[in-house]
Design a protein around this motif. Structure first.
Motif, PDB file in Angstrom:
ATOM      1  N   SER A 129       0.853  -1.190   0.000  1.00 46.26           N
ATOM      2  CA  SER A 129       0.000   0.000   0.000  1.00 46.26           C
ATOM      3  C   SER A 129       0.889   1.240   0.000  1.00 46.26           C
ATOM      4  N   PHE A 132      -0.465   3.945   3.080  1.00 48.17           N
ATOM      5  CA  PHE A 132      -0.543   3.583   4.494  1.00 48.17           C
ATOM      6  C   PHE A 132       0.779   3.983   5.132  1.00 48.17           C
ATOM      7  N   THR A 161      -4.964   2.008  -0.410  1.00 45.31           N
ATOM      8  CA  THR A 161      -6.041   1.663   0.523  1.00 45.31           C
ATOM      9  C   THR A 161      -6.864   2.903   0.834  1.00 45.31           C
ATOM     10  N   TYR A 183      -0.983   6.379  12.676  1.00 47.48           N
ATOM     11  CA  TYR A 183      -0.997   5.836  11.316  1.00 47.48           C
ATOM     12  C   TYR A 183      -2.003   6.636  10.495  1.00 47.48           C
ATOM     13  N   PHE A 185      -3.496   7.459   6.077  1.00 58.21           N
ATOM     14  CA  PHE A 185      -3.638   6.967   4.709  1.00 58.21           C
ATOM     15  C   PHE A 185      -3.602   8.126   3.711  1.00 58.21           C
TER      16      PHE A 185
END
Length: 540
Positions: A129, A132, A161, A183, A185
């Motif tokens: 990904s 991510f 993602t 975290y 995206f």
């Protein structure tokens, strides 16, 4: 003697080369095939069956085709085999089938971050990904792309993602102990950050010599945030030959195309869910690319058939335990159209699970988000397996004290996409409400998709609790899942500051078992005869 041996060796070698040449030329002349799946949701024995997918890949290879098999996310969650093994059984099956490229969807994270990273290390082909990332360093947690050599060509696959993952999986899994996101995206409120992440990965794959680049995305169309959809991703990037999509469980009828940033038409493909079909992208010798959907396969790989049966058998004793008898279908769908209804309208299964929560936990109100209800409970005797098919997330029963204002804000988020779907659409008990679809949604969310406020007129009207108008300043006991009431799932962060009265009392399926066996004498009948529900939610 030595000279004769040399002559004999040379002649034999020449003959071998002559015999092999046609094979090499034939293999080089074969079309490159990219097989793809998405949103399997543990349905390895459903529809086509993963054993038939495995055999089809083997058969294509025997015919001389260079083949790759890729998955666009949400494979390891969604049924008991995933829930009870915390995803491990599905990873084991995918490894045996021989997937070549896999990305995480939002539900790959449903067992927690630590568990996902452990499963990622066990996935032989790896998870990929490009967006991510570690919030602090902005560096990818996973490799962004992979290049395979197929038929003498270098074929690159880039993973992406959906940023919706932060609220459609469990938000706390992406946070530290203080609730701060660690975290991300590449989320923002325009899509630009994730477009840049994708383009950077595509450019790097091209620099490494990729002749073709495919974007494998868990993005979707229907129900997805528009600027994070597969169509938006294709339209805002270039040098991508095709997009392999997932997330929205749609069957894109080929050729489904989107014009990219450079003005070129790009194929976008998606196969539905639970192996309804197998996607096939073909790269011909002249470089042209086409896509189609395979909806029938005959031969099965016996080794995979045996492995699937073995993994399912591990849990037979638990899964085959009878719970009770439903005298009617408890549905998530519209019986007239067959379309999913539970994320945009009332259903009798939504009424039932809300009643379960309110009865077992003894509260004023129960709220269950439609996105947590995954399968119809059919008329007849049902088992623990059937419950886990319908409620596969392992959600825990939670009770909070919330204000009337927080409650109506949550309802407003749930109807913001109406008549479209929203995972936060609330099935309820102890209360009723109306939806005025003529009013445009005024829900405002932040870059992560979390609720901020409602601007202007509200769509939710006539909210009643116990037959009386809701008091916005009053306090009510509310039960539901930890996902919604504690963890801020679906962006419902308005409850994060509520007083927690009961935390993780039992799993939702265990609450159902208790209710059915101890309150209904093991039979579900009165009150749920109408598949459209008891009239708790009215559409104006």
């Amino acid at each position: 003697m030595t000279r004769n041996l040399r002559k004999l060796y040379s002649a034999a070698l020449a003959m071998l080369v002559t015999l092999l040449l046609p094979v090499v030329v034939l293999a080089a002349g074969k079309e490159i095939i990219i097989l793809h799946t998405n949103d399997i949701h543990c349905g390895v024995a459903d529809n086509l069956g993963i054993d038939k997918v495995s055999q089809y890949k083997k058969d294509l290879k025997k015919q001389g085709h260079p083949v790759a098999l890729v998955d666009a996310g949400d494979a390891i969650q969604g049924a008991p085999i995933g829930t009870l093994s915390n995803g491990e059984s599905i990873v084991k099956i995918m490894n045996a089938v021989g997937f070549d490229f896999v990305i995480p969807g939002n539900h790959e994270f449903d067992y927690g971050m630590e568990r996902f990273l452990k499963l990622a290390s066990r996935q032989k082909c790896g998870y990929y990904s490009c967006n991510f990332v570690d919030v602090k360093t902005r560096k990818p947690i996973l490799k962004p792309y992979k290049i395979l050599t197929l038929g003498g060509k270098k074929v690159g696959f880039v993973g992406v993602t959906t940023p919706e993952t932060l609220v459609t999986s469990t938000p706390k899994y992406f946070q530290d102990k203080d609730g701060k996101f660690i975290y991300g995206f590449c989320e923002d409120q325009t899509g630009e950050k994730v477009y840049r992440a994708v383009q950077r990965a595509v450019n790097n794959a091209r620099k490494e010599g990729a002749d073709y680049v495919f974007l494998v995305g868990h993005l979707g169309t229907n129900g997805s945030i528009s600027y994070w959809s597969s169509g938006a991703m294709a339209a805002n990037t270039y040098n991508i030959d095709a997009v392999i999509d997932g997330h929205s469980h749609e069957l894109y009828i080929p050729p489904h195309k989107v014009t990219n940033k450079a003005g070129k038409d790009v194929l976008v493909a998606q196969t539905g869910t639970k192996l309804q079909s197998l996607g096939r992208i073909t790269i011909r010798e002249d470089g042209s690319i086409s896509s189609d959907l395979i909806q029938e396969l005959k031969a099965a790989d016996p080794k995979i058939t045996k492995l699937v049966a073995k993994e399912n058998k591990r849990f037979d004793a638990i899964l085959n335990q009878p719970v009770g008898e439903a005298m009617i279908d408890l549905t998530i769908d519209d019986p007239k159209t067959g379309k999913r209804r539970v994320r945009c309208s009332e259903t009798n299964l939504g009424d039932f699970i809300s009643d379960v929560y309110r009865s077992v936990l003894d509260t004023d109100i129960a709220m269950e988000n439609g996105g947590s209800i995954r399968n119809t409970i059919k008329k007849g005797v049902f088992t623990y397996n059937d419950l886990l098919q319908s409620f596969p997330f392992g959600n825990m029963c939670t009770v909070i004290e919330a204000t009337g204002q927080q409650i109506v804000d949550a309802l407003e988020v749930g109807v913001s996409n109406y008549p479209g779907e929203h995972g936060a659409f609330m099935q309820v008990s102890g209360m009723t409400y109306a939806i005025d679809s003529r009013v445009p949604s005024g829900v405002v969310v932040d870059a992560k998709g979390n609720f901020v406020e409602v601007k202007g007129e509200r769509r939710v009207k006539d909210v009643m609790v116990g037959g009386k108008p809701i008091d916005l300043n009053g306090k009510y006991t509310v039960c539901g899942s930890n996902y919604i009431l504690k963890d801020g799932g679906n962006g419902l962060v308005m409850f994060k500051q509520s007083r927690l009265l009961k935390d993780g009392v039992m799993m939702d399926v265990d609450a159902i078992m208790e209710y059915v066996q101890n309150h209904l004498n093991a039979k579900i009948k009165e009150g749920y005869e109408n598949p459209y529900g008891a009239g708790r939610i009215v559409i104006k």
